[in-house]
Write a protein that holds these residues in place. Sequence first.
Motif, PDB file in Angstrom:
ATOM      1  N   PHE A  78       4.097 -35.216 100.744  1.00 46.71           N
ATOM      2  CA  PHE A  78       4.330 -35.039  99.314  1.00 46.71           C
ATOM      3  C   PHE A  78       5.702 -34.417  99.116  1.00 46.71           C
ATOM      4  O   PHE A  78       6.073 -33.456  99.793  1.00 46.71           O
ATOM      5  N   LYS A  79       6.460 -34.968  98.193  1.00 46.37           N
ATOM      6  CA  LYS A  79       7.699 -34.344  97.718  1.00 46.37           C
ATOM      7  C   LYS A  79       7.755 -34.578  96.219  1.00 46.37           C
ATOM      8  O   LYS A  79       7.843 -35.715  95.763  1.00 46.37           O
ATOM      9  N   SER A  80       7.658 -33.508  95.451  1.00 46.55           N
ATOM     10  CA  SER A  80       7.517 -33.652  94.001  1.00 46.55           C
ATOM     11  C   SER A  80       8.728 -34.325  93.382  1.00 46.55           C
ATOM     12  O   SER A  80       8.597 -35.170  92.493  1.00 46.55           O
TER      13      SER A  80
ATOM     14  N   GLY B 166       4.187 -52.583  93.957  1.00 45.24           N
ATOM     15  CA  GLY B 166       5.409 -52.704  93.163  1.00 45.24           C
ATOM     16  C   GLY B 166       5.951 -51.388  92.653  1.00 45.24           C
ATOM     17  O   GLY B 166       6.794 -51.368  91.756  1.00 45.24           O
ATOM     18  N   PHE B 167       5.514 -50.266  93.250  1.00 44.30           N
ATOM     19  CA  PHE B 167       6.006 -48.953  92.837  1.00 44.30           C
ATOM     20  C   PHE B 167       7.152 -48.515  93.748  1.00 44.30           C
ATOM     21  O   PHE B 167       7.101 -48.702  94.962  1.00 44.30           O
ATOM     22  N   GLU B 168       8.166 -47.907  93.153  1.00 46.82           N
ATOM     23  CA  GLU B 168       9.374 -47.513  93.867  1.00 46.82           C
ATOM     24  C   GLU B 168       9.326 -46.022  94.189  1.00 46.82           C
ATOM     25  O   GLU B 168       9.133 -45.189  93.310  1.00 46.82           O
ATOM     26  N   ILE B 169       9.494 -45.683  95.466  1.00 47.80           N
ATOM     27  CA  ILE B 169       9.559 -44.283  95.873  1.00 47.80           C
ATOM     28  C   ILE B 169      10.667 -44.119  96.914  1.00 47.80           C
ATOM     29  O   ILE B 169      11.206 -45.092  97.436  1.00 47.80           O
ATOM     30  N   ALA B 170      10.990 -42.860  97.218  1.00 50.39           N
ATOM     31  CA  ALA B 170      12.070 -42.576  98.158  1.00 50.39           C
ATOM     32  C   ALA B 170      11.713 -43.035  99.564  1.00 50.39           C
ATOM     33  O   ALA B 170      10.563 -42.939  99.998  1.00 50.39           O
TER      34      ALA B 170
ATOM     35  N   PRO C 299       2.353 -46.088 101.699  1.00 50.44           N
ATOM     36  CA  PRO C 299       3.053 -45.231 100.733  1.00 50.44           C
ATOM     37  C   PRO C 299       2.567 -45.482  99.312  1.00 50.44           C
ATOM     38  O   PRO C 299       2.236 -46.608  98.955  1.00 50.44           O
ATOM     39  N   GLN C 300       2.535 -44.433  98.507  1.00 56.54           N
ATOM     40  CA  GLN C 300       2.090 -44.554  97.120  1.00 56.54           C
ATOM     41  C   GLN C 300       2.910 -43.611  96.239  1.00 56.54           C
ATOM     42  O   GLN C 300       3.508 -42.643  96.735  1.00 56.54           O
ATOM     43  N   PRO C 301       2.941 -43.848  94.934  1.00 51.83           N
ATOM     44  CA  PRO C 301       3.755 -43.014  94.037  1.00 51.83           C
ATOM     45  C   PRO C 301       3.382 -41.536  94.082  1.00 51.83           C
ATOM     46  O   PRO C 301       4.243 -40.676  93.877  1.00 51.83           O
ATOM     47  N   ALA C 302       2.118 -41.221  94.356  1.00 54.43           N
ATOM     48  CA  ALA C 302       1.706 -39.815  94.424  1.00 54.43           C
ATOM     49  C   ALA C 302       2.436 -39.055  95.522  1.00 54.43           C
ATOM     50  O   ALA C 302       2.550 -37.828  95.462  1.00 54.43           O
TER      51      ALA C 302
ATOM     52  N   MET D 115       6.468 -41.841  88.835  1.00 48.72           N
ATOM     53  CA  MET D 115       5.283 -42.521  89.369  1.00 48.72           C
ATOM     54  C   MET D 115       5.595 -43.982  89.704  1.00 48.72           C
ATOM     55  O   MET D 115       4.820 -44.894  89.439  1.00 48.72           O
ATOM     56  N   GLY D 116       6.783 -44.188  90.270  1.00 46.14           N
ATOM     57  CA  GLY D 116       7.149 -45.502  90.790  1.00 46.14           C
ATOM     58  C   GLY D 116       7.778 -46.459  89.817  1.00 46.14           C
ATOM     59  O   GLY D 116       8.131 -47.582  90.194  1.00 46.14           O
TER      60      GLY D 116
END
Length: 508
Positions: free
Chosen positions: A38-40, A53-57, A71-74, A93-94
Amino acid sequence: MTAKFLMIQGTTSDSGKTTLVMALCRIFADMGYKVAPFKSQNMSLNSFVNKEGFEIARSQVLQAQAARIEPQPAHNPVLLKPKGNNTSQIILMGKPFADYKVREYYPIYIPKLIPHIKKSLEKLSQTNDVVIIEGAGSPAEINLADHEIANMFVAKLVKSPVVIVGDIDKGGVFASIYGTVELVKEDEKPLIKAYIVNKFRGDESLLTSGLVMLSEKLNMPCLGVLPYINDLYLPAEDSLDIKETRKLRNINIGVIRLPKISNFTDFEPFLAENDVSLEYCIKPHQLKNKDLIIIPGTKNTISDLNWMKENGFFDEVSLLEKQGAIILGICGGFQMLGQKIIDKGIEENLIKEYNGLGLLPTTAEFKDYDKITHQISAKVINIPNLEGQIIKGYEIHMGIIKNGPNLKTFLEYEDKNLLKKNYSLGIYNESMSTFGTFLHGIWENDLFRKEFLSFVASHHNKQFVETKTSHNEIVEQNIDKVATIVRKHLDLQELCKIVGLEMGNKEK
């Protein structure tokens, strides 16, 4: 299920938090625990699109891989992507949420982001045994202490124990660890349970007296001294981590280092090929003697297009293409290769038209299209030795490409619904000297990478000798390499005690 929490904070940026969290995700997963990173809030132009289709680091994607989960937006509810001129985009949230100016972020946007951070932590807590939280920068940035949402704010939300990591390679590690602990608020200090010295080179016994004194002053243990690890092959988090091999080899690749370069992890698979050199070029003359010139993705296509013009890259790339170099553009670089870019108010807030490199008869158009973010499978067509291959990757871009005459498609969507929309995914010109694609992650497809490099070699009357490597296998080996080193040098028994977990027979 209610998860246990552990938070890794650093004395500085680049203290090794990301890599340590990755290693701990693998270690706890190997113990048999269901673990999540987790990284807020992350700030990075290296992002990834998951299956939904969610974008995260990218760094949280790597940590999720280490935990052996999707991986998930959370895992990264807030991603900040700098665009220039003190403006950044918030991915919440992505999905794109807002563009903001620096001074607007704390008073206007942070209150809107906090509920999503809380919901993400609740979700992860309910579905995991342990959540390993990565901080951002340093908790000792006292000018931001009342506004931050990435360090002690998160630790206090879930009452997580905190371990501080200091980078000894930069020097001053005792002062930086001590100062960090002393500068956090009084009510936050009890959350800090231990510290770690990272990136040490040399004889560890030389540190003993200093560690004893520091532990006495802080009244907390040192969990270990982690060595500096050379030659790590892991996806980079930001431009400070760009890796290259400048020494000329049989196949020489030049990537133009745009000021707003994004997703340069696209090119890291080339580093595993012994017959290939990779150089990031900030001056046009560096492109000479390059067999393949790549214009990468960018967070601000128009700004970087103008930078290329002003710094002589337009003339140099056009000249080298005429002299036989193969030119390839990815995402924003693909858009720059065409005749024109028409911005109808997306990037510059005014309707403007810009001349591209003119190497492809295409027009890129930005207007009120939704941002395209999805994973895709594509079929390779019209390229010898690659015909019919299925490759995987992902798209992250605004705008579309309108094709002109005399172009050939080399990547075709497998999804018939996308195919019907006639979006350009991958095209090239008649002479097969210029290629453009929206597909990120294209070089992670091992067979495609090797066959395309063979095509480049043959174009220059050279031979390419492939290295028998798989990109994903190498990443996995390096995750395990770091995890093994951390196991050896860290007091895991004490760490588990801090977290409230049992090692027992779950350790492999």
